[in-house]
Design a protein around this motif. Structure first.
Motif, PDB file in Angstrom:
ATOM      1  N   ALA A 105       0.852  -1.192   0.000  1.00 41.08           N
ATOM      2  CA  ALA A 105       0.000   0.000   0.000  1.00 41.08           C
ATOM      3  C   ALA A 105       0.888   1.242   0.000  1.00 41.08           C
ATOM      4  N   ASP A 106       0.345   2.368  -0.439  1.00 37.37           N
ATOM      5  CA  ASP A 106       1.071   3.623  -0.308  1.00 37.37           C
ATOM      6  C   ASP A 106       1.265   3.931   1.177  1.00 37.37           C
ATOM      7  N   TYR A 107       2.319   4.660   1.504  1.00 35.79           N
ATOM      8  CA  TYR A 107       2.622   4.845   2.916  1.00 35.79           C
ATOM      9  C   TYR A 107       3.295   6.187   3.178  1.00 35.79           C
ATOM     10  N   GLY A 108       3.083   6.676   4.384  1.00 35.03           N
ATOM     11  CA  GLY A 108       3.777   7.838   4.904  1.00 35.03           C
ATOM     12  C   GLY A 108       4.182   7.550   6.331  1.00 35.03           C
ATOM     13  N   PHE A 109       4.835   8.531   6.962  1.00 34.47           N
ATOM     14  CA  PHE A 109       5.300   8.348   8.335  1.00 34.47           C
ATOM     15  C   PHE A 109       4.889   9.531   9.204  1.00 34.47           C
ATOM     16  N   HIS A 110       4.413   9.220  10.421  1.00 34.22           N
ATOM     17  CA  HIS A 110       4.459  10.172  11.524  1.00 34.22           C
ATOM     18  C   HIS A 110       5.839  10.007  12.167  1.00 34.22           C
ATOM     19  N   LEU A 111       6.319  11.038  12.809  1.00 33.22           N
ATOM     20  CA  LEU A 111       7.606  10.939  13.502  1.00 33.22           C
ATOM     21  C   LEU A 111       7.386  11.047  15.006  1.00 33.22           C
ATOM     22  N   ALA A 112       7.692   9.972  15.723  1.00 32.56           N
ATOM     23  CA  ALA A 112       7.566   9.974  17.184  1.00 32.56           C
ATOM     24  C   ALA A 112       8.856  10.524  17.796  1.00 32.56           C
ATOM     25  N   ILE A 113       8.730  11.629  18.517  1.00 34.66           N
ATOM     26  CA  ILE A 113       9.886  12.307  19.108  1.00 34.66           C
ATOM     27  C   ILE A 113      10.065  11.851  20.550  1.00 34.66           C
ATOM     28  N   THR A 114      11.234  11.299  20.856  1.00 36.29           N
ATOM     29  CA  THR A 114      11.497  10.826  22.218  1.00 36.29           C
ATOM     30  C   THR A 114      12.700  11.507  22.852  1.00 36.29           C
ATOM     31  N   ASP A 115      13.520  12.188  22.034  1.00 35.26           N
ATOM     32  CA  ASP A 115      14.760  12.797  22.547  1.00 35.26           C
ATOM     33  C   ASP A 115      14.861  14.208  21.969  1.00 35.26           C
ATOM     34  N   TRP A 116      14.376  15.181  22.737  1.00 36.99           N
ATOM     35  CA  TRP A 116      14.327  16.573  22.278  1.00 36.99           C
ATOM     36  C   TRP A 116      15.544  17.316  22.807  1.00 36.99           C
ATOM     37  N   ASN A 117      16.339  17.854  21.899  1.00 37.69           N
ATOM     38  CA  ASN A 117      17.545  18.579  22.291  1.00 37.69           C
ATOM     39  C   ASN A 117      17.838  19.637  21.232  1.00 37.69           C
ATOM     40  N   GLU A 118      18.966  20.275  21.326  1.00 36.71           N
ATOM     41  CA  GLU A 118      19.269  21.365  20.397  1.00 36.71           C
ATOM     42  C   GLU A 118      19.375  20.871  18.957  1.00 36.71           C
ATOM     43  N   GLN A 119      19.909  19.674  18.778  1.00 38.55           N
ATOM     44  CA  GLN A 119      20.024  19.122  17.429  1.00 38.55           C
ATOM     45  C   GLN A 119      18.640  18.838  16.825  1.00 38.55           C
ATOM     46  N   THR A 120      17.792  18.171  17.601  1.00 37.32           N
ATOM     47  CA  THR A 120      16.468  17.839  17.061  1.00 37.32           C
ATOM     48  C   THR A 120      15.650  19.101  16.821  1.00 37.32           C
ATOM     49  N   ARG A 121      15.830  20.097  17.653  1.00 38.46           N
ATOM     50  CA  ARG A 121      15.141  21.372  17.449  1.00 38.46           C
ATOM     51  C   ARG A 121      15.525  21.971  16.081  1.00 38.46           C
ATOM     52  N   LYS A 122      16.814  21.906  15.734  1.00 40.07           N
ATOM     53  CA  LYS A 122      17.257  22.432  14.443  1.00 40.07           C
ATOM     54  C   LYS A 122      16.747  21.581  13.287  1.00 40.07           C
ATOM     55  N   GLU A 123      16.711  20.273  13.501  1.00 42.13           N
ATOM     56  CA  GLU A 123      16.243  19.371  12.446  1.00 42.13           C
ATOM     57  C   GLU A 123      14.791  19.633  12.044  1.00 42.13           C
ATOM     58  N   MET A 124      14.009  20.127  12.967  1.00 42.54           N
ATOM     59  CA  MET A 124      12.594  20.363  12.689  1.00 42.54           C
ATOM     60  C   MET A 124      12.401  21.296  11.504  1.00 42.54           C
ATOM     61  N   LEU A 125      13.358  22.163  11.247  1.00 39.74           N
ATOM     62  CA  LEU A 125      13.237  23.113  10.142  1.00 39.74           C
ATOM     63  C   LEU A 125      13.287  22.413   8.791  1.00 39.74           C
ATOM     64  N   PHE A 126      13.809  21.170   8.778  1.00 36.46           N
ATOM     65  CA  PHE A 126      13.984  20.453   7.509  1.00 36.46           C
ATOM     66  C   PHE A 126      13.058  19.250   7.365  1.00 36.46           C
ATOM     67  N   ILE A 127      12.399  18.872   8.446  1.00 36.35           N
ATOM     68  CA  ILE A 127      11.587  17.662   8.413  1.00 36.35           C
ATOM     69  C   ILE A 127      10.459  17.763   7.382  1.00 36.35           C
ATOM     70  N   LYS A 128       9.832  18.926   7.309  1.00 32.10           N
ATOM     71  CA  LYS A 128       8.721  19.056   6.352  1.00 32.10           C
ATOM     72  C   LYS A 128       9.209  18.914   4.911  1.00 32.10           C
ATOM     73  N   ASP A 129      10.486  19.197   4.670  1.00 40.78           N
ATOM     74  CA  ASP A 129      11.037  19.095   3.317  1.00 40.78           C
ATOM     75  C   ASP A 129      11.145  17.654   2.838  1.00 40.78           C
ATOM     76  N   ILE A 130      11.035  16.691   3.743  1.00 38.67           N
ATOM     77  CA  ILE A 130      11.043  15.288   3.342  1.00 38.67           C
ATOM     78  C   ILE A 130       9.641  14.680   3.439  1.00 38.67           C
ATOM     79  N   GLY A 131       8.637  15.553   3.554  1.00 40.34           N
ATOM     80  CA  GLY A 131       7.250  15.097   3.464  1.00 40.34           C
ATOM     81  C   GLY A 131       6.641  14.576   4.740  1.00 40.34           C
ATOM     82  N   VAL A 132       7.239  14.898   5.886  1.00 39.91           N
ATOM     83  CA  VAL A 132       6.693  14.473   7.179  1.00 39.91           C
ATOM     84  C   VAL A 132       6.165  15.697   7.908  1.00 39.91           C
ATOM     85  N   THR A 133       4.863  15.735   8.155  1.00 36.24           N
ATOM     86  CA  THR A 133       4.259  16.908   8.803  1.00 36.24           C
ATOM     87  C   THR A 133       3.380  16.536   9.995  1.00 36.24           C
ATOM     88  N   SER A 134       3.484  15.309  10.452  1.00 39.81           N
ATOM     89  CA  SER A 134       2.747  14.909  11.656  1.00 39.81           C
ATOM     90  C   SER A 134       3.695  14.175  12.596  1.00 39.81           C
TER      91      SER A 134
END
Length: 457
Positions: free
Chosen positions: A116-145
């Motif tokens: 079947a066609d598929y997408g991903f939600h991203l479950a966040i378990t480790d929030w830090n300065e790196q993951t905070r910066k990564e959020m700016l690029f996550i939507k660019d790979i088609g993940v918005t939930s």
């Protein structure tokens, strides 16, 4: 090559009567009375639904105690049999792992395997300065939930981190879903059951009473209110939780709510089975009372609940569930359901008069597509939309059984239930993948790059 589906009733617009659909190059190119095409499928007496979407699955997932029995091949093949043409699975970040790495891992699990066609939600378990910066690029790979947990020590985040995640996700046009259980109370109540000598599976619901869910929902919604963001409640199971959602909406909050077939059809009596049999029904949140069931159906009727997914998380009873034979808290949490959701909702929803055909299409497809940035390519029957179509035979009747199911697990929690209707034919982007209830084309699934999430209108 053009394909013409003739004479079916559109679940999205049943009042217009038998209608023809023309498909060209994987999309719907015509709706109405159409005479000819290269290939014709007669569908008189049947119902056409937009391909169903299951936005809550756990495939090829390691919990630390057990590995789910369905991977992206077996799970999505079972999904197709039921008429589900799109899933959104949970890519889960491990502690110390980047968000991008988590997505890469899940791509490796699904690529080339998914039916079947598929997408991903991203479950966040480790929030830090790196993951905070990564959020700016996550939507660019088609993940918005995204998803957060308020229970499970390896997964949950604190309230202050939750507040920061909500604001960061809102900034990129996304939405956060939450597993709402008070993790501290679950630990205390679990130990209390053991201290009282209760080690069997019937202690599981006592360790997670309804207030454990409703307290967490209320707290999550208060944090979201302060953050000023819309949110998503997953697998709602209780009347008390629904009441907390009602209060939040009365003060103007935007709250989207999912429930699952198990909370609409099964109840707490499943924990009274002999010996270890009730372990089949150990999931979180647990099954609730018939009063909770009625409240959830009412919540669907009033629009407080907008979507129905499965939380498919399959573990074999004969081996994996038995890890908790001496201690209920060691039983892997989860039940299968990806295959049977449409039949269950048609039987217990449409056939029993709780919902209409159009509402079934909305609950299992349209509103999910809108909420998670897939609409109008998915979730609707319109010119220009993907030809993800389910030709539903409303006259088919059967009993559900683990011996005839496709999902790779040795039981079904719905064993012996009589159901009506089935997905007779299923098309994925115009290509027939199911014929007479059997998968005839496998591994055709594609990754879905999704737009902004969080608006169901």
């Amino acid at each position: 090559m053009s394909l013409l589906i003739k004479g079916a009733i559109l679940a999205t617009n049943p009042e217009v009567g038998p209608t023809d659909l023309l498909i060209d190059e994987g999309v719907i190119s015509g709706i109405g009375q159409i005479r000819t095409a290269d290939q014709i499928v007669e569908a008189y007496g049947n119902i056409i639904f937009p391909g169903f979407i299951d936005a809550h699955t756990h495939l090829d997932m390691d919990t630390g105690k057990a590995h789910t029995s369905d991977d992206f091949y077996t799970g999505t093949k079972a999904a197709l049999v039921g008429g589900t043409t799109t899933i959104i699975d949970f890519a889960t970040q491990e502690k110390g792992e980047s968000l991008m790495d988590a997505i890469k891992v899940w791509h490796q699990k699904a690529n080339g395997k998914s039916c079947a066609d598929y997408g991903f939600h991203l479950a966040i378990t480790d929030w830090n300065e790196q993951t905070r910066k990564e959020m700016l690029f996550i939507k660019d790979i088609g993940v918005t939930s995204f998803k957060v947990y308020m229970a499970y020590d390896a997964l949950r985040v604190s309230d202050d981190i939750l507040f920061e995640i909500l604001q960061a996700v809102d900034h990129i046009g996304g939405i956060v879903g939450c597993h709402c259980e008070n993790g501290d109370l679950v630990k205390v109540l679990t130990q209390a059951q053991k201290d009282s000598g209760h080690f069997g599976p019937r202690a599981h619901p006592a360790s997670r009473p309804d207030i454990v869910e409703s307290e967490a929902i209320g707290r999550f919604l208060d944090i979201a209110y302060l953050a000023g963001t819309p949110v998503h409640i997953v697998h709602l199971s209780t009347q008390k939780g629904l009441e907390a959602i009602e209060r939040a909406k009365e003060r103007g909050q935007i709250v989207y709510v999912e429930t699952c077939p198990q909370y609409l059809i099964l109840d707490e009596h499943a924990y009274q089975l002999k010996e270890f049999e009730s372990a089949k029904y150990v999931l979180s949140p647990p099954l609730r009372t018939k009063q909770d069931q009625q409240a959830l159906w009412q919540g669907i009727h009033t629009g407080l609940i907008q979507t129905i997914s499965t939380d498919h998380c399959a573990f074999n009873f004969a081996t994996q569930k038995r890890q908790g034979l001496a201690d209920f808290s060691e039983i892997p949490n989860g039940i299968p359901g990806i295959e049977h959701r449409p039949q269950l909702i048609y039987t217990y929803g449409v056939d029993k008069g709780h919902i209409s055909l159009k509402q079934m299409a909305e609950l299992l497809s349209t509103k999910t597509a809108k909420l998670f940035g897939l609409y109008p390519a998915k979730g609707t029957i319109e010119v220009g939309s993907d030809a993800d179509l389910v030709i539903w035979n409303p006259n088919y009747e059967t009993k559900l059984s683990s011996t005839t199911q496709v999902q790779s697990v040795d039981y079904t929690p719905y064993e012996g239930l009589c159901v009506k209707g089935r997905a007779e034919y299923v098309f994925l982007r115009g290509e027939q993948v199911v014929k007479e209830g059997k998968v005839i084309n496998e591994r055709k699934g594609q990754y879905l790059f999704r737009g902004p999430s969080g608006n169901i209108e």
